[in-house]
Design an enzyme around this catalytic site. Structure first.
Site, PDB file in Angstrom:
ATOM      1  N   HIS A  47      38.100  34.531  44.688  1.00 36.31           N
ATOM      2  CA  HIS A  47      36.930  34.236  43.873  1.00 36.31           C
ATOM      3  C   HIS A  47      36.497  35.420  43.012  1.00 36.31           C
ATOM      4  O   HIS A  47      35.830  35.221  41.990  1.00 36.31           O
ATOM      5  CB  HIS A  47      35.761  33.785  44.757  1.00 36.31           C
ATOM      6  CG  HIS A  47      35.863  32.352  45.186  1.00 36.31           C
ATOM      7  ND1 HIS A  47      36.587  31.960  46.291  1.00 36.31           N
ATOM      8  CD2 HIS A  47      35.354  31.212  44.650  1.00 36.31           C
ATOM      9  CE1 HIS A  47      36.505  30.646  46.411  1.00 36.31           C
ATOM     10  NE2 HIS A  47      35.776  30.164  45.439  1.00 36.31           N
ATOM     11  N   GLY A  48      36.823  36.622  43.389  1.00 35.74           N
ATOM     12  CA  GLY A  48      36.415  37.725  42.539  1.00 35.74           C
ATOM     13  C   GLY A  48      36.730  39.077  43.131  1.00 35.74           C
ATOM     14  O   GLY A  48      36.884  39.226  44.352  1.00 35.74           O
TER      15      GLY A  48
END
Length: 473
Positions: free
Chosen positions: A325-326
């Site tokens: 996700h990041g």
């Protein structure tokens, strides 16, 4: 180019018009491929080179994997494909973050290291199309699918514009067989596809951006401690905002594909009606959850190698989910916390096996609300830019900042509360139902009025053309 823009509306009308002309199927597919590349180039044309490189390497690697009879050579081609794709992710998505962490690590041992500024831009949707493409070579390696003989078809599979930048993450079997014969939408498909696009844009523009985002933005952008009520309202609002933002994109993508005659699997199934964390993940971002299950959790051994190994596999899988996700420790911790919750839930199920739990609707609703509150609280990690700020929000939620000034107005609190209550009610009612079957049983005039209302609200709200949250992943 985002779905909630006039530019996309014009683009889609042109694509739909060309797709319905009496042209050879090969020409129509060429139109779709060119349109897909134009759609992606609208963000940053040079990033097309990455998309083309990934496409060409994976297509060639899959053919070599299929042709080789020597297992070591097959594995070498697979490793080449995986390394090529993962190196893209490592550089563009995690390059800056790796430098920052290396500098911090050197600082801990007394070495002053100043990382050079690379200012790496993150290509939009890179995590989606890389996973999309990697699943193909893995499936060919495991002999689940035959290689796609034409580079053209594989390129269209990877780049098909409706799902290119934010999913759903498709498998070869989901889409490639549909390229084999001419496809245009029937009147019913076109009508249903347009209805889904209106519904998806309504979720994004009206519910996510106009009704829920203001409360979340006000609190998370405040910069100072907030009181408990504001912290909870903002966090739960953000949880619902993420859902409507992402589900809105997915439904619009499915609707756009259907208008062109293609079918794309659903990505959400009333996730806020889940009873338990495991069920939540079976209902949330299903194309990604099943991707992790099939390409990470199962190859690690799944639940076949004992309880301890199962828990380790769950932790690894959820940590990868967080990192996907990041490039931020907040996402890693977010994934780790969900991994721990899944392990705890398994343990709890074993301990309470044989217990008699209430079977009524009120018990199920109570557990649903508990699950919703739990997974929504973890959105603090998802929304906060740093772990320090996340901890400050958590402290507010448990009452450590009682003297903090209120940030949200009564109107914002009321609007968010109303929207969230309606969302939970709708998810509960849709828990075991499909949207298609509900619409089929609803009088036509009610459906038309509902869609007209959604379209009207979307147009008058307009929105500010913000990108979808998952574009950054």
């Amino acid at each position: 180019m985002v779905f909630n823009s006039l530019t996309f509306l014009v683009f889609f009308v042109v694509v739909l018009f060309l797709h319905n002309l009496k042209l050879p199927w090969s020409v129509k597919k060429a139109n779709l491929l060119v349109a897909s590349y134009l759609f992606y180039a609208a963000w940053n044309p040079p990033f097309l080179l990455l998309l083309w490189a990934s496409t060409a390497v994976d297509w060639a690697a899959a053919l070599q994997i299929h042709r080789q009879t020597d297992q070591r050579k097959r594995k070498l081609w697979l490793i080449l494909s995986l390394m090529f794709n993962l190196s893209f992710l490592a550089f563009f998505k995690y390059g800056n973050w790796a430098q920052e962490n290396w500098a911090a690590l050197m600082g801990l041992i007394g070495v002053e290291y100043k990382a050079p500024k690379w200012d790496i831009l993150l290509p939009v949707g890179i995590s989606f199309y890389i996973f999309h493409s990697m699943s193909y070579t893995l499936d060919v390696y495991w002999k689940r699918v035959e290689p796609i003989p034409k580079l053209f078809d594989f390129a269209l599979f990877v780049a098909f514009f409706t799902q290119l930048v934010a999913g759903p993450i498709l498998r070869t079997a989901d889409l490639v067989p549909q390229f084999q014969r001419p496809r245009t939408a029937t009147a019913n498909q076109l009508g249903w596809g347009l209805a889904l696009m209106i519904f998806g844009l309504f979720e994004k523009v009206v519910l996510a951006d106009a009704m829920l985002a203001p409360a979340a933005d006000a609190v998370y952008g405040w910069g100072e401690p907030v009181n408990g009520l504001d912290a909870w309202v903002a966090t739960i609002s953000f949880s619902a905002q993420v859902f409507f933002d992402f589900a809105g994109y997915s439904i619009t993508a499915i609707g756009a594909a259907m208008c062109l005659g293609f079918s794309i699997p659903n990505n959400f199934r009333a996730p806020f009606a889940a009873v338990g964390v495991a069920e939540y993940w079976r209902r949330w971002h299903m194309s990604f959850s099943t991707w992790l299950r099939d390409y990470v959790y199962f190859p690690l051994g799944g639940s076949r190698k004992g309880e301890l190994r199962t828990n380790v596999n769950l932790m690894i899988t959820l940590l990868i989910s967080g990192l996907w996700h990041g490039a931020n420790w907040t996402f890693v911790v977010w994934g780790g916390v969900f991994g721990l919750m899944l392990c705890a839930e398994r343990l709890l199920r074993r301990w309470t096996k044989g217990w008699r739990f209430p079977q009524g609707a009120w018990y199920a609703i109570t557990m649903m609300l508990f699950t919703f509150t739990l997974v929504s609280a973890m959105r603090v990690l998802f929304r906060s830019p740093t772990l320090t700020e996340a901890m400050s929000l958590f402290k507010s939620m448990v009452g450590f900042h009682r003297d903090a000034l209120p940030v949200l107005s009564l109107y914002q609190i009321g609007l968010s509360t109303l929207c969230i209550a309606a969302t939970l009610f709708a998810h509960w009612k849709m828990r075991d139902k499909e949207l298609e079957s509900v619409v089929a049983r609803t009088p036509a005039w009610v459906v038309v009025c509902a869609l007209s209302g959604m379209l009207f609200l979307t147009i008058i709200t307009q929105g500010n053309g913000d990108g979808f949250i998952y574009f950054q992943f």
